[in-house]
Design a protein around this motif. Structure first.
Motif, PDB file in Angstrom:
ATOM      1  N   ILE A 264      11.035  -1.802 -16.602  1.00  0.00           N
ATOM      2  CA  ILE A 264      12.294  -2.532 -16.772  1.00  0.00           C
ATOM      3  C   ILE A 264      13.126  -1.850 -17.851  1.00  0.00           C
ATOM      4  N   GLN A 265      14.374  -1.598 -17.545  1.00  0.00           N
ATOM      5  CA  GLN A 265      15.347  -1.184 -18.561  1.00  0.00           C
ATOM      6  C   GLN A 265      16.212  -2.394 -18.883  1.00  0.00           C
TER       7      GLN A 265
ATOM      8  N   VAL B 161      19.647  -6.808 -17.501  1.00  0.00           N
ATOM      9  CA  VAL B 161      18.633  -5.955 -16.882  1.00  0.00           C
ATOM     10  C   VAL B 161      19.338  -4.843 -16.112  1.00  0.00           C
ATOM     11  N   LEU B 162      19.136  -3.607 -16.540  1.00  0.00           N
ATOM     12  CA  LEU B 162      19.779  -2.458 -15.906  1.00  0.00           C
ATOM     13  C   LEU B 162      18.950  -1.928 -14.740  1.00  0.00           C
TER      14      LEU B 162
ATOM     15  N   GLU C 242      15.718 -11.268 -17.753  1.00  0.00           N
ATOM     16  CA  GLU C 242      17.035 -11.519 -18.344  1.00  0.00           C
ATOM     17  C   GLU C 242      16.977 -12.632 -19.387  1.00  0.00           C
ATOM     18  N   HIS C 243      15.975 -13.488 -19.269  1.00  0.00           N
ATOM     19  CA  HIS C 243      15.863 -14.602 -20.213  1.00  0.00           C
ATOM     20  C   HIS C 243      14.872 -14.249 -21.323  1.00  0.00           C
ATOM     21  N   SER C 244      13.567 -14.452 -21.077  1.00  0.00           N
ATOM     22  CA  SER C 244      12.555 -14.135 -22.084  1.00  0.00           C
ATOM     23  C   SER C 244      11.221 -13.889 -21.401  1.00  0.00           C
ATOM     24  N   ILE C 245      10.769 -12.642 -21.413  1.00  0.00           N
ATOM     25  CA  ILE C 245       9.479 -12.315 -20.809  1.00  0.00           C
ATOM     26  C   ILE C 245       8.343 -12.956 -21.598  1.00  0.00           C
TER      27      ILE C 245
ATOM     28  N   LEU D 237      18.490  -0.679 -26.502  1.00  0.00           N
ATOM     29  CA  LEU D 237      18.135  -0.323 -25.134  1.00  0.00           C
ATOM     30  C   LEU D 237      16.613  -0.268 -25.054  1.00  0.00           C
ATOM     31  N   ASN D 238      16.032  -1.153 -24.247  1.00  0.00           N
ATOM     32  CA  ASN D 238      14.583  -1.250 -24.126  1.00  0.00           C
ATOM     33  C   ASN D 238      14.087  -0.610 -22.842  1.00  0.00           C
ATOM     34  N   HIS D 239      13.012   0.167 -22.956  1.00  0.00           N
ATOM     35  CA  HIS D 239      12.283   0.680 -21.803  1.00  0.00           C
ATOM     36  C   HIS D 239      10.933  -0.029 -21.804  1.00  0.00           C
TER      37      HIS D 239
END
Length: 243
Positions: A128-129, A101-102, A160-163, A141-143
């Protein structure tokens, strides 16, 4: 028809196909054998098999049975016709996933963001990036924009795991459908920085933008996924309809 039984049979057959318990090009056990194995009705079994056909895992052959036609992808691939998380796709293809998670923040949608995402102006969202790694290589890279009132308690640790695992198993949300647009776009400085790409070799990205809805008809997520072009692969199984 109990959905839980159909889902259980579908997932078990899919797992056996992916792990080569049912070998490529071989016939699955007969319909009567599978009905006894799963202690289910014929219609329930056929519904599970029909979904495997739609997913491109098996092919029904009249008078012969059901043949396994699944072949694992050399690279990770996402399924166009299904809503599948990065982690689920990686595991399905036999790879090791990791998510970093950036940025994790909250804000209200402005006019420009509303035009892009589909959320009304003023909507409170989590932004969340996330950087997805596959076998230690940064690939996506997800936005992510999540409707705050639909995903209470969302945290950086969950991201960081699974939304999706959190949504389905903790919040008991039913995720129904996702509208997707695939484009090719110019690479940005952020893409180049996090995906470790050389601008001289790559000047564009494969981009998948999606609006995802739950069983209440609420759009709870807008995501833009920016993929390395050399590893981008979306999979679909097309069926020709009778004229």
């Amino acid at each position: 028809m109990p959905k839980a039984i159909y889902e259980t049979i579908y997932k078990d057959l899919k797992q056996k196909i992916e792990t080569d318990i049912f070998a490529y090009q071989e016939l699955l056990p007969s319909e009567n054998t599978l009905i006894r194995t799963y202690n289910c009705s014929r219609n329930t079994l056929r519904r599970a098999v029909s979904r495997l056909v739609s997913d491109g895992y098996v092919q029904t052959m009249q008078g012969k049975g059901v043949r396994n036609i699944y072949q694992p992808a050399a690279q990770t691939s996402f399924t166009i016709g299904e809503i599948e998380s990065f982690r689920e796709s990686a595991v399905r293809n036999g790879h090791h996933p990791l998510t970093s998670v950036l940025l994790f923040t909250e804000f209200a949608i402005n006019e420009k963001q509303a035009a892009r995402t589909g959320f009304p102006v003023g909507t409170d969202i989590y932004y969340i990036q996330r950087l997805h790694y596959l076998d230690d290589m940064p690939l996506i890279l997800n936005h992510n924009y999540f409707l705050k009132e639909a995903v209470p308690g969302l945290t950086k640790k969950i991201a960081e795991h699974s939304i999706y695992q959190y949504l389905e198993e903790t919040l008991h949300m039913t995720i129904v459908n996702s509208k997707r647009i695939m484009t090719v776009e110019k690479m940005t400085e952020i893409d180049e920085k996090y995906l470790k790409m050389n601008a001289e070799d790559y000047n564009c990205m494969a981009v998948v933008s999606s609006q995802t809805f739950n069983s209440d008809g609420v759009m709870f997520e807008y995501t833009q996924s920016r993929h390395r072009p050399d590893y981008f692969r979306f999979y679909d199984n097309a069926v020709r309809k009778s004229v």
